[in-house]
Scaffold this active site. Sequence first.
Site, mmCIF file in Angstrom:
data_model
loop_
_atom_site.group_PDB
_atom_site.id
_atom_site.type_symbol
_atom_site.label_atom_id
_atom_site.label_comp_id
_atom_site.label_asym_id
_atom_site.label_seq_id
_atom_site.Cartn_x
_atom_site.Cartn_y
_atom_site.Cartn_z
ATOM 1 N N ALA A 34 0.862 -1.179 0.000
ATOM 2 C CA ALA A 34 0.000 0.000 0.000
ATOM 3 C C ALA A 34 0.899 1.231 0.000
ATOM 4 C CB ALA A 34 -0.896 -0.006 1.233
ATOM 5 N N GLY A 70 0.772 -4.968 0.971
ATOM 6 C CA GLY A 70 -0.420 -5.016 0.127
ATOM 7 C C GLY A 70 -0.171 -5.661 -1.227
ATOM 8 N N GLU A 92 -0.523 -9.186 -0.550
ATOM 9 C CA GLU A 92 -1.944 -9.446 -0.276
ATOM 10 C C GLU A 92 -2.775 -9.423 -1.560
ATOM 11 O OE1 GLU A 92 -1.533 -6.412 2.911
ATOM 12 O OE2 GLU A 92 -2.883 -7.748 4.014
ATOM 13 N N GLU A 95 4.439 -5.157 7.295
ATOM 14 C CA GLU A 95 3.697 -4.056 7.926
ATOM 15 C C GLU A 95 4.125 -3.825 9.377
ATOM 16 O OE1 GLU A 95 2.357 -6.290 5.850
ATOM 17 O OE2 GLU A 95 0.758 -5.375 4.641
HETATM 18 C C1 HXC Z 1 5.197 4.278 -1.088
HETATM 19 C C2 HXC Z 1 7.137 3.284 -1.789
HETATM 20 C C3 HXC Z 1 6.719 2.051 -1.243
HETATM 21 C C4 HXC Z 1 5.450 1.995 -0.618
HETATM 22 C C5 HXC Z 1 8.663 1.792 -2.130
HETATM 23 N N1 HXC Z 1 8.322 3.065 -2.327
HETATM 24 N N2 HXC Z 1 7.694 1.141 -1.472
HETATM 25 N N3 HXC Z 1 6.367 4.378 -1.711
HETATM 26 N N4 HXC Z 1 4.730 3.141 -0.563
HETATM 27 N N5 HXC Z 1 4.952 0.865 -0.108
HETATM 28 C C6 HXC Z 1 9.121 4.113 -2.978
HETATM 29 C C7 HXC Z 1 10.322 4.511 -2.147
HETATM 30 O O1 HXC Z 1 9.956 5.455 -1.165
HETATM 31 C C8 HXC Z 1 11.219 5.086 -3.202
HETATM 32 O O2 HXC Z 1 10.802 6.407 -3.507
HETATM 33 C C9 HXC Z 1 10.943 4.212 -4.415
HETATM 34 O O3 HXC Z 1 9.683 3.619 -4.192
HETATM 35 C C10 HXC Z 1 11.967 3.119 -4.579
HETATM 36 O O4 HXC Z 1 12.066 2.400 -3.354
HETATM 37 P P1 HXC Z 1 13.453 2.111 -2.621
HETATM 38 O O5 HXC Z 1 13.166 1.821 -1.213
HETATM 39 O O6 HXC Z 1 14.443 3.193 -2.918
HETATM 40 O O7 HXC Z 1 13.911 0.785 -3.411
HETATM 41 P P2 HXC Z 1 14.840 -0.398 -2.864
HETATM 42 O O8 HXC Z 1 16.000 0.143 -2.074
HETATM 43 O O9 HXC Z 1 15.127 -1.265 -4.052
HETATM 44 O O10 HXC Z 1 13.954 -1.215 -1.815
HETATM 45 C C11 HXC Z 1 12.775 -1.903 -2.278
HETATM 46 C C12 HXC Z 1 11.864 -2.284 -1.082
HETATM 47 C C13 HXC Z 1 11.591 -1.017 -0.254
HETATM 48 C C14 HXC Z 1 12.588 -3.331 -0.206
HETATM 49 C C15 HXC Z 1 10.602 -2.902 -1.648
HETATM 50 O O11 HXC Z 1 11.115 0.018 -1.136
HETATM 51 C C16 HXC Z 1 10.564 -1.205 0.819
HETATM 52 O O12 HXC Z 1 10.857 -1.779 1.869
HETATM 53 N N6 HXC Z 1 9.356 -0.671 0.575
HETATM 54 C C17 HXC Z 1 8.296 -0.663 1.558
HETATM 55 C C18 HXC Z 1 7.698 -2.033 1.689
HETATM 56 C C19 HXC Z 1 6.573 -2.038 2.717
HETATM 57 O O13 HXC Z 1 6.786 -1.682 3.890
HETATM 58 N N7 HXC Z 1 5.407 -2.441 2.291
HETATM 59 C C20 HXC Z 1 4.227 -2.508 3.134
HETATM 60 C C21 HXC Z 1 3.509 -1.195 3.055
HETATM 61 S S1 HXC Z 1 2.128 -1.149 4.137
HETATM 62 P P3 HXC Z 1 11.858 7.606 -3.723
HETATM 63 O O14 HXC Z 1 10.964 8.807 -3.877
HETATM 64 O O15 HXC Z 1 12.733 7.621 -2.529
HETATM 65 O O16 HXC Z 1 12.583 7.217 -4.978
HETATM 66 C C22 HXC Z 1 0.988 -2.089 3.411
HETATM 67 C C23 HXC Z 1 -0.269 -2.259 4.193
HETATM 68 C C24 HXC Z 1 -1.324 -3.040 3.394
HETATM 69 O O17 HXC Z 1 1.132 -2.614 2.340
HETATM 70 C C25 HXC Z 1 -2.494 -3.312 4.264
HETATM 71 C C26 HXC Z 1 -3.484 -2.239 4.309
HETATM 72 C C27 HXC Z 1 -3.008 -1.062 5.094
#
Ligand code: HXC
Length: 259
Positions: free
Chosen positions: A66, A110, A113, A133
């Site tokens: 998400a 997400g 999911e 998460e």
């Molecule tokens: C918004 C995101 C994002 C996300 C990545 N980006 N994931 N933006 N929401 N979920 C953005 C980063 O901020 C970054 O933006 C760009 O995408 C590239 O990501 P990087 O982190 O620089 O890439 P990398 O180093 O290759 O790492 C990849 C990754 C990491 C391991 C996937 O991005 C990561 O850990 N992302 C978050 C994963 C996460 O926590 N997902 C769960 C979200 S909560 P910039 O502007 O810096 O280039 C969820 C809840 C669902 O899903 C349930 C309902 C609420």
Amino acid sequence: MTDARPIRVETHGRVGLITLHRPQQLNALNDALMDALGAALQAFDADPGIGAIVITGSDKAFAAGADIDAMQDWSYMDVYQSDFITRNWETIRTIRKPVIAAVAGYAMGGGCELALACDVIVAAESARFALPEIKLAMLPGAGGTQRLPRAVGKAKAMDMCLSARMLDAQEADRYGLVSRVVPDAELLERTLALATQIASFSLPALMAIKESVNRAWESSLTEGILFERRALHARFASADAHEGMHAFLDKRKPAFEHR
Ligand code: HXC
């Protein structure tokens, strides 16, 4: 000029292909994307020329979750009143045709999911699955705490949800999270071939099977078996089932009319 559309939609014969497209954000799932995805799924579901649907992302990410940027300042009242997740993420639950996820790279939060909400998951070798998460003090609230244990059992699901453990494609395959693993270079081709094969079968039979398998998650064995039996009996009201059996006995290819 960059293309701001969050998804791409194509058809390949009787297969509808939806590609998630927010490359700068690793396909982070915001409302614009989930609204567009829901609308595309509904359009393919309503199209008699489509028999199966594929959802895919990029080489690097199916979807990284998400959109954290969008969610960061929301209040309880914001998400409760707007029915966050239910309002658009759950559209996929209403789709009656088979939906296949083709996953390469990250399927996180997400994104994992969303894949779990599909009927079949084809994973590239590069696919990585996690529900991280907990690192945000959030919760896998788009079906993750419910679909993951049903897919892989409580022990693996608790490990993934509580520790943010990431699975590679082979582990995900061993645990039953994915349906099959293919080389990255062949992901789309192999998934489209699978979808084309599925879509060549009788659509009402496919829909009845999907409904019946999903019922296994929702009911006791006795209720589920009864549901399945009635679905089987209903097959005898279908022209395609008679055609399928006659074609087998005539040693010819069946000509299904999806009726
Ligand atoms: C918004 C995101 C994002 C996300 C990545 N980006 N994931 N933006 N929401 N979920 C953005 C980063 O901020 C970054 O933006 C760009 O995408 C590239 O990501 P990087 O982190 O620089 O890439 P990398 O180093 O290759 O790492 C990849 C990754 C990491 C391991 C996937 O991005 C990561 O850990 N992302 C978050 C994963 C996460 O926590 N997902 C769960 C979200 S909560 P910039 O502007 O810096 O280039 C969820 C809840 C669902 O899903 C349930 C309902 C609420």
